[in-house]
Design a protein around this motif. Structure first.
Motif, PDB file in Angstrom:
ATOM      1  N   PRO A  91       0.810  -1.226   0.000  1.00  0.00           N
ATOM      2  CA  PRO A  91       0.000   0.000   0.000  1.00  0.00           C
ATOM      3  C   PRO A  91       0.841   1.274   0.000  1.00  0.00           C
ATOM      4  CG  PRO A  91      -0.916  -1.617   1.510  1.00  0.00           C
ATOM      5  CD  PRO A  91       0.405  -2.168   1.064  1.00  0.00           C
ATOM      6  N   ALA A  92       1.934   1.274   0.725  1.00  0.00           N
ATOM      7  CA  ALA A  92       2.807   2.453   0.746  1.00  0.00           C
ATOM      8  C   ALA A  92       3.464   2.669  -0.611  1.00  0.00           C
ATOM      9  CB  ALA A  92       3.863   2.303   1.832  1.00  0.00           C
ATOM     10  N   LEU A  93       3.850   1.575  -1.283  1.00  0.00           N
ATOM     11  CA  LEU A  93       4.463   1.698  -2.599  1.00  0.00           C
ATOM     12  C   LEU A  93       3.475   2.238  -3.624  1.00  0.00           C
ATOM     13  CD1 LEU A  93       6.512  -1.630  -2.703  1.00  0.00           C
ATOM     14  CD2 LEU A  93       7.426   0.691  -2.551  1.00  0.00           C
ATOM     15  N   MET A  94       2.222   1.832  -3.522  1.00  0.00           N
ATOM     16  CA  MET A  94       1.230   2.298  -4.491  1.00  0.00           C
ATOM     17  C   MET A  94       0.962   3.792  -4.354  1.00  0.00           C
ATOM     18  SD  MET A  94      -1.423  -0.865  -4.874  1.00  0.00           S
ATOM     19  CE  MET A  94      -2.151  -0.145  -6.341  1.00  0.00           C
ATOM     20  N   ALA A  95       1.114   4.307  -3.165  1.00  0.00           N
ATOM     21  CA  ALA A  95       0.891   5.741  -2.962  1.00  0.00           C
ATOM     22  C   ALA A  95       1.871   6.581  -3.766  1.00  0.00           C
ATOM     23  CB  ALA A  95       0.998   6.084  -1.477  1.00  0.00           C
ATOM     24  N   ILE A  96       3.042   6.031  -4.078  1.00  0.00           N
ATOM     25  CA  ILE A  96       4.060   6.770  -4.827  1.00  0.00           C
ATOM     26  C   ILE A  96       4.396   6.097  -6.154  1.00  0.00           C
ATOM     27  CG2 ILE A  96       5.071   7.789  -2.745  1.00  0.00           C
ATOM     28  CD1 ILE A  96       7.243   5.601  -2.875  1.00  0.00           C
ATOM     29  N   TRP A  97       3.572   5.139  -6.575  1.00  0.00           N
ATOM     30  CA  TRP A  97       3.900   4.310  -7.746  1.00  0.00           C
ATOM     31  C   TRP A  97       4.129   5.143  -9.001  1.00  0.00           C
ATOM     32  CZ3 TRP A  97       5.350  -0.572  -7.680  1.00  0.00           C
ATOM     33  CH2 TRP A  97       5.449  -1.256  -8.902  1.00  0.00           C
ATOM     34  N   LYS A  98       3.234   6.056  -9.288  1.00  0.00           N
ATOM     35  CA  LYS A  98       3.342   6.834 -10.525  1.00  0.00           C
ATOM     36  C   LYS A  98       4.330   7.986 -10.421  1.00  0.00           C
ATOM     37  CE  LYS A  98      -1.028   7.584 -11.642  1.00  0.00           C
ATOM     38  NZ  LYS A  98      -2.178   7.934 -12.515  1.00  0.00           N
ATOM     39  N   GLN A  99       4.961   8.123  -9.259  1.00  0.00           N
ATOM     40  CA  GLN A  99       6.045   9.092  -9.133  1.00  0.00           C
ATOM     41  C   GLN A  99       7.353   8.547  -9.695  1.00  0.00           C
ATOM     42  OE1 GLN A  99       6.334  10.629  -5.105  1.00  0.00           O
ATOM     43  NE2 GLN A  99       4.108  10.663  -4.882  1.00  0.00           N
TER      44      GLN A  99
END
Length: 279
Positions: A91-99
């Protein structure tokens, strides 16, 4: 016509530092890895302008090979990366995935080993919620479980979901494909679902121009509209030359109009994934 391939795997040689995955992974499609330099030569020879790189299962959950290719050739490549569903940091990775530079979304595979169960046993439930929350497009290989994707799309109307390979799989090669296409067509009513008309020569036991495929593609395009049908090849798995998968659509499928082909061959995918076409 601006052509974008919706799926090609590239990968690096196996090393002690980067061993190939054994669980939930297929074997490499060929003994010699397909690298981005070879892919670019194939693309140039076939008139393909861009390609979506999809890290293969045998590279585990690494995206570095594909992201490096996109860094070197940002006008030609983007990435639909991989994320382990059982990663506690997911979940933490998805919060910044498109960055992440050159990353457009995520591809999920539910087709072998433990991963085949994750679509239905609750393991993936958190993922769909977070993908919708952060507007992350998802490509999905869910062999034999396509109807489940309709339930997910209905439960998450803000999720942009792409069904891989018209819902087909390799065990169907040379067998009737109609029932699997039936399952995909039923998803067309969900406006947040698109379909990749990709890797199709892999599923028939006949030579080019693969006549069995023509009416099936026409049926899918009629159901989804050309704006939600995305051409692609799965190059490393192909039983035919790369260029033939281009001409299969642009020359052999006579029922597809020029306007439909513009969408199918690239424009639709560019808009769905947010990779604008050049002006």
């Amino acid at each position: 016509m601006f052509i974008i391939d919706s799926q090609v795997h590239i990968w690096a040689p196996e090393t002690a530092e980067k061993p190939y995955a054994k669980e939930n992974a297929s074997a490499p499609h060929r003994a010699v890895p397909l690298g981005h330099d070879e892919l670019l030569r194939e693309m140039d020879g076939a008139g393909v302008s861009r390609c979506i790189l999809v890290p293969p299962t045998w590279e585990a959950d690494r995206n570095d090979t594909s992201l490096e290719a996109a860094r070197l050739h940002p006008d030609r490549f983007r990435v639909m990366g991989k994320l382990a569903l059982n990663n506690p940091n997911g979940p933490a990775l998805m919060a910044i995935w498109k960055q992440q530079a050159y990353m457009l979304g995520i591809r999920m595979v539910f087709n072998r080993g433990e991963s085949a169960k994750w679509l239905t046993d609750g393991t993936a439930d958190w993922f769909w919620q977070e993908a919708e929350r952060y507007d992350i497009p998802v490509m999905t290989l869910a062999q034999g479980q396509v109807p489940k994707l309709g339930e997910i799309a209905e439960r998450h109307p803000g999720l942009r979901l792409i069904v891989d390979h018209m819902g087909l799989n390799s065990v169907l090669r040379g067998k009737p494909l109609g029932p699997s296409v039936d399952d995909v067509v039923k998803l067309a009513r969900h406006k947040n679902v698109a379909v990749k008309v990709s890797a199709l020569p892999c599923y028939v036991d006949e030579p080019y121009p693969f006549p069995t495929l023509h009416p099936l593609v026409r049926r899918v395009v009629d159901a989804f509209g050309p704006q939600r049908c995305f051409w692609g090849t799965d190059l490393s798995h192909l039983p035919c030359p790369y260029k033939q998968v281009v001409t299969l659509f642009t020359e052999e499928m006579k029922s597809l109009s020029a306007a439909e082909l513009e969408w199918i061959m690239g424009r639709g995918l560019a808009e769905w994934l947010g990779w604008p076409l050049p002006k």
